[in-house]
Design an enzyme around this catalytic site. Structure first.
Site, mmCIF file in Angstrom:
data_model
loop_
_atom_site.group_PDB
_atom_site.id
_atom_site.type_symbol
_atom_site.label_atom_id
_atom_site.label_comp_id
_atom_site.label_asym_id
_atom_site.label_seq_id
_atom_site.Cartn_x
_atom_site.Cartn_y
_atom_site.Cartn_z
ATOM 1 N N GLU A 1 -51.372 44.752 94.442
ATOM 2 C CA GLU A 1 -51.928 43.488 93.932
ATOM 3 C C GLU A 1 -52.405 43.611 92.488
ATOM 4 O O GLU A 1 -53.553 43.987 92.237
ATOM 5 C CB GLU A 1 -53.092 43.027 94.831
ATOM 6 C CG GLU A 1 -53.705 41.702 94.353
ATOM 7 C CD GLU A 1 -54.849 41.181 95.232
ATOM 8 O OE1 GLU A 1 -55.284 41.903 96.143
ATOM 9 O OE2 GLU A 1 -55.292 40.062 94.987
ATOM 10 N N LYS B 1 -48.327 41.495 95.672
ATOM 11 C CA LYS B 1 -49.262 40.362 95.773
ATOM 12 C C LYS B 1 -49.713 39.967 94.381
ATOM 13 O O LYS B 1 -50.725 40.450 93.874
ATOM 14 C CB LYS B 1 -50.458 40.762 96.650
ATOM 15 C CG LYS B 1 -51.545 39.701 96.748
ATOM 16 C CD LYS B 1 -52.498 39.968 97.902
ATOM 17 C CE LYS B 1 -53.687 39.029 97.890
ATOM 18 N NZ LYS B 1 -54.473 39.065 99.129
HETATM 19 P P1 13P Z 1 -57.833 34.834 96.946
HETATM 20 O O1 13P Z 1 -56.708 34.191 97.719
HETATM 21 O O2 13P Z 1 -59.157 34.205 97.204
HETATM 22 O O3 13P Z 1 -57.502 34.999 95.501
HETATM 23 O O4 13P Z 1 -57.994 36.290 97.525
HETATM 24 C C1 13P Z 1 -56.888 37.066 97.705
HETATM 25 C C2 13P Z 1 -57.280 38.478 97.696
HETATM 26 O O5 13P Z 1 -57.079 39.179 98.648
HETATM 27 C C3 13P Z 1 -57.926 39.018 96.496
HETATM 28 O O6 13P Z 1 -57.871 40.407 96.529
#
Ligand code: 13P
Length: 343
Positions: free
Chosen positions: A177, A219
């Site tokens: 991510e 992500k």
């Molecule tokens: P949000 O969808 O609130 O951005 O959170 C996703 C997430 O896992 C952040 O690490």
């Protein structure tokens, strides 16, 4: 490393019509979210809240996986069943956040670095034995005056790649991510350039560390106007910018892209995902969701820490998950929201 199992799990997490719930807020983050809706954050309130989400009947139809926090993976529902088992019984794959959150970059107070590599290899087997099958690590990139710096982009990409290698080595699918924040008044073009830079750097590092790209999920943020920007890109523009940026930056070997919602409203997050899936077909990867706020905002408010509101909160949570499930195939529309309101 059993690449076949990793690849199968990664593909399972992006099966048609299903996506991921991120319920892995750290104590600090859940505290902030609870406070905003008047709930006190205690070990018990966090447990009860997550039990409410995970016991929602039928949620496995729309969710393939849930990302847990270390505290939650050890907690049980009121009937004594481990919350992780509750998920498995719903046909949902349990995952775990393994980063140790961000700190300010040394000498660069306006930028963040994600910690957690030290000891990571020792922490993973326990999670695997408990039943987790995938993991998450979030890197944060901020757009602003003179930032991000190359140092920040490279350090975070390197950490993501090492994290992914540790996880695959331990038999866990890493969700990678790299989040470019929505905060600021930057244009969608600035977000586009920084997102492409961060993604390219991340995939270069992943390759250098021999990570099997077919056994990860990405992500990312959507490519979007800064929250305070005077001009806000429309739904189709966000969809087009995002997919074109990903086509330039993400190898086709990656099975799925599961977006974060990043401060978009719940409706925006659904509309954007829906637009991407309806405007494009034949993309090399699945386009899905891994939302925290966009799935939880309303159910959290409605629950409010009161057992009497569980049923109503679950109804709203199931509806939101169903809307995002529809967005996976581009078949979401406004009437579906109206039907819910009428109900
Ligand atoms: P949000 O969808 O609130 O951005 O959170 C996703 C997430 O896992 C952040 O690490």
């Amino acid at each position: 490393m059993n690449t076949e199992v990793l690849q199968r799990t990664a593909r399972e997490l992006v099966t048609a019509g299903r996506g991921i719930l991120a319920a892995d807020e750290s104590h600090g983050t859940i505290g902030k979210r609870f406070k905003a809706v008047g709930i006190e954050s205690t070990e018990e309130s966090r447990r009860a809240y997550r039990e409410m989400l995970f016991t929602t009947e039928g949620i496995g139809e729309y969710l393939s996986g849930v990302i847990l926090f270390d505290e939650t993976i050890r907690q049980s529902a009121s009937d004594g069943t481990l919350l992780l088992k509750v998920l498995e019984n719903q046909g949902v794959i349990p995952g775990i956040k393994v980063d140790k959150s961000t700190v300010s970059m040394p000498l660069r107070p306006n930028e963040k670095y994600t910690q957690g590599l030290d000891g990571l290899g020792d922490r993973l087997p326990e999670y695997r034995e408990m039943g987790a099958r995938f993991t998450k690590w979030r890197a944060v990139i901020t757009i602003g005056e003179g930032i991000p710096s190359q140092a920040c982009v490279e350090a975070n990409a390197r950490a993501l790649a090492l994290y992914a290698a540790f996880c695959q080595d331990a038999g866990l699918v890493p969700i990678v991510e790299p989040e470019v924040l929505i905060d600021g008044d930057h244009t969608i073009d600035q977000c586009d350039r920084v997102t492409e830079w961060m993604l390219r750097t991340t995939f270069t590092a992943l390759r250098e560390h021999d990570v099997d790209l077919a056994g990860i999920l990405l992500k990312p943020n959507m490519v979007i106007s800064g929250k305070e920007a005077s001009e806000q890109a429309g739904v189709e523009e966000v969809a087009r910018y995002t997919v074109e940026c990903l086509l330039r930056s993400v190898p086709a070997a990656v099975p799925g892209i599961v977006f974060l919602s990043g401060g978009q409203t719940d409706l925006q997050a659904t509309q954007h995902l829906n637009a991407m899936n309806s405007m494009y077909d034949d993309l090399p990867w699945e386009l899905s969701f891994s939302y925290a706020r966009a799935l939880q905002q309303k159910p959290m408010e409605v629950w409010g820490g009161d057992a009497q509101n569980v049923e109503e909160a679950q109804r709203i949570f199931l509806h939101r998950a169903k809307m995002n499930s529809a967005a996976r195939s581009g078949s979401y529309n406004q009437e579906m929201e109206d039907e819910e309101k009428a109900a």
